[in-house]
Motif scaffolding. Structure first.
Motif, PDB file in Angstrom:
ATOM      1  N   ARG A 342      29.854 -56.082   1.130  1.00  0.00           N
ATOM      2  CA  ARG A 342      28.661 -56.594   1.806  1.00  0.00           C
ATOM      3  C   ARG A 342      28.806 -58.085   2.091  1.00  0.00           C
ATOM      4  O   ARG A 342      28.417 -58.575   3.158  1.00  0.00           O
ATOM      5  CB  ARG A 342      27.428 -56.342   0.930  1.00  0.00           C
ATOM      6  CG  ARG A 342      26.133 -56.106   1.682  1.00  0.00           C
ATOM      7  CD  ARG A 342      25.602 -57.310   2.394  1.00  0.00           C
ATOM      8  NE  ARG A 342      25.286 -58.396   1.483  1.00  0.00           N
ATOM      9  CZ  ARG A 342      25.107 -59.650   1.842  1.00  0.00           C
ATOM     10  NH1 ARG A 342      25.227 -60.011   3.112  1.00  0.00           N
ATOM     11  NH2 ARG A 342      24.832 -60.573   0.947  1.00  0.00           N
ATOM     12  N   GLY A 346      28.713 -60.249   5.783  1.00  0.00           N
ATOM     13  CA  GLY A 346      27.654 -61.224   5.983  1.00  0.00           C
ATOM     14  C   GLY A 346      26.324 -60.560   6.290  1.00  0.00           C
ATOM     15  O   GLY A 346      25.969 -59.532   5.711  1.00  0.00           O
ATOM     16  N   ALA A 347      25.579 -61.129   7.231  1.00  0.00           N
ATOM     17  CA  ALA A 347      24.273 -60.575   7.580  1.00  0.00           C
ATOM     18  C   ALA A 347      24.387 -59.162   8.131  1.00  0.00           C
ATOM     19  O   ALA A 347      23.494 -58.328   7.923  1.00  0.00           O
ATOM     20  CB  ALA A 347      23.574 -61.477   8.594  1.00  0.00           C
ATOM     21  N   ASN A 348      25.485 -58.846   8.828  1.00  0.00           N
ATOM     22  CA  ASN A 348      25.665 -57.487   9.339  1.00  0.00           C
ATOM     23  C   ASN A 348      25.721 -56.465   8.207  1.00  0.00           C
ATOM     24  O   ASN A 348      25.469 -55.273   8.429  1.00  0.00           O
ATOM     25  CB  ASN A 348      26.948 -57.404  10.172  1.00  0.00           C
ATOM     26  CG  ASN A 348      26.781 -58.041  11.543  1.00  0.00           C
ATOM     27  OD1 ASN A 348      25.738 -57.908  12.161  1.00  0.00           O
ATOM     28  ND2 ASN A 348      27.803 -58.740  12.011  1.00  0.00           N
ATOM     29  N   SER A 351      22.664 -54.179   7.581  1.00  0.00           N
ATOM     30  CA  SER A 351      22.223 -53.322   8.667  1.00  0.00           C
ATOM     31  C   SER A 351      22.736 -51.904   8.484  1.00  0.00           C
ATOM     32  O   SER A 351      23.858 -51.686   8.008  1.00  0.00           O
ATOM     33  CB  SER A 351      22.716 -53.887  10.001  1.00  0.00           C
ATOM     34  OG  SER A 351      22.545 -52.949  11.044  1.00  0.00           O
TER      35      SER A 351
END
Length: 391
Positions: A342, A346-348, A351
């Motif tokens: 994770r 990163g931010a992805n 999702s």
């Protein structure tokens, strides 16, 4: 000089070479089936908290349900093949492996090992085909790690048994055609075969879960539930019987958790090769490579451990303490891999476009069920010292 095939990043130690042709074929068949029938829908099932019940008959057609059992329409594969199937199922989603584990290693195994000939003939062929679903009622609201304290009771009367009590966190409960339920009797803990339509038996599905969202998790409620005398599993004597069933399911988890870990590692590796930052792929940075190497080390070590335990099981030499070793190590390693993956995304990584946090969330449940990490630690502690820390 003999030419070598390229190194497989997902199998650095060439563990697949240690498998038989039949084992590899079974693994590939399950992997391809899930890629075709499950993979395109996994994110939606998780987000909508929807169990794909349409897959159940297909699981039966593929021979996955009770696949390591013999007779009654079961495939009769070896333990390693069953483990590899669990790995591929959980590489898709823990909910799919959980369904197959509960169906085959808990409900079906309990009937197969402890049931009467009539119980076996009535339920096992249908369960192997996927036309009937089973669940396993052991855990209670106040008794999870200590099933010996269960409060569910079965009392004899003139016509049979009267079952009263509640079971909680029961996978497949809301869709089960039959429940294998453990209760306290005057002679100790016994198992009972409880069909869905039995008077006094109801279920309530649990909602609001942040983990195993694509799995049906339920409460089983027994209120003066009337059972005939022959509902009792005749060969199940004491707590050792349900614990032996749990050991069967834990073996599948030893493999399955690594499937989730493999998917997370594969996603992180692909992302690291493609995601540019500071003018080059993030996989070219030392810190990212260190994370990937640590993931690969733990994944491959876990696979070697799972294979070793599988060979022991196929030789009828696997001990419960060794299963605890595998469950404790491999689930912990899988969760660490998911969390590290994770960070690479990163931010992805948060999702549902990517599978990593979905697997991490699911593994939080896998860490707890079929024995918490603390319980397996104490099992191994007792094996090392000869001293029980439970009481």
């Amino acid at each position: 000089m003999t030419s070598r095939r390229p190194l497989d990043p997902l199998d650095l130690l060439d563990i697949s070479a240690l498998l038989t042709d039949e084992e590899r074929a079974i693994q590939q068949a399950v992997r391809q089936f899930l890629r075709d029938k499950a993979e395109p829908h996994l994110a939606r099932w998780f987000e909508e908290a929807a169990f794909p019940s349409a897959l159940v008959p297909a699981f039966g057609d593929l021979g996955l349900l009770g696949m390591h059992l013999t007779g009654y329409g079961c495939a009769g594969t070896n333990a390693v093949s069953y483990g590899l199937a669990c790995l591929e199922l959980e590489a898709a989603d823990s909910a799919l492996r959980s369904f197959v584990s509960v169906q085959g290693s808990l409900a079906m195994y309990a009937l197969w090992r402890y049931g009467s000939p009539e119980q076996k003939e009535r339920w096992l062929p249908a369960m192997a085909a996927g036309s009937a679903v089973g669940c396993f009622g052991l855990t209670e609201p106040d008794h999870g790690s200590d099933p010996a304290g269960m409060r569910t009771t079965a009392r004899r009367n003139a016509s049979g048994w009267v079952l009263n009590g509640t079971k909680l966190w029961i996978t497949n409960g809301g869709i089960a055609d039959v429940a294998v339920v453990w209760a306290r009797t005057d002679d100790g803990i016994s198992g009972f075969c409880v069909p869905r339509d039995t008077p006094g038996f109801t279920t309530r599905d649990l909602h609001g879960k942040l983990s195993l969202r694509a799995s049906v998790t339920s409460e089983l409620i027994f209120s003066d539930c009337q059972l005939p005398l022959d509902a009792q599993l005749p060969e199940a004597k004491g707590l050792r019987a349900p614990l032996s069933c749990l050991n069967e399911a834990r073996f599948g988890i030893v493999w399955g958790a690594l499937g989730a870990a493999r998917t997370c590692f594969e996603s992180a590796l692909r992302y690291a090769r493609e995601r540019p930052q500071f003018g080059k792929p993030i996989g070219a940075f030392q810190l990212t490579q260190e994370k990937l190497v640590e993931m690969a080390l733990e994944l491959n070590k876990g696979l070697l451990l799972a294979l070793h335990l599988g060979r022991l099981k196929d030789n009828d030499a696997l001990r419960p303490e060794q299963v605890s070793f595998g469950k404790l190590n491999n689930v912990r390693a899988a969760l660490a891999i998911a969390r590290s993956a994770r960070t690479i995304l990163g931010a992805n990584g948060i999702s549902l476009e990517y599978p990593v946090l979905r697997h991490a969330n699911n593994l939080e449940s896998v860490l707890t069920y079929e024995g918490t990490s603390e319980i397996h630690t104490l099992v191994l502690g007792e094996a090392l010292t000869g001293l029980s820390a439970y009481r």
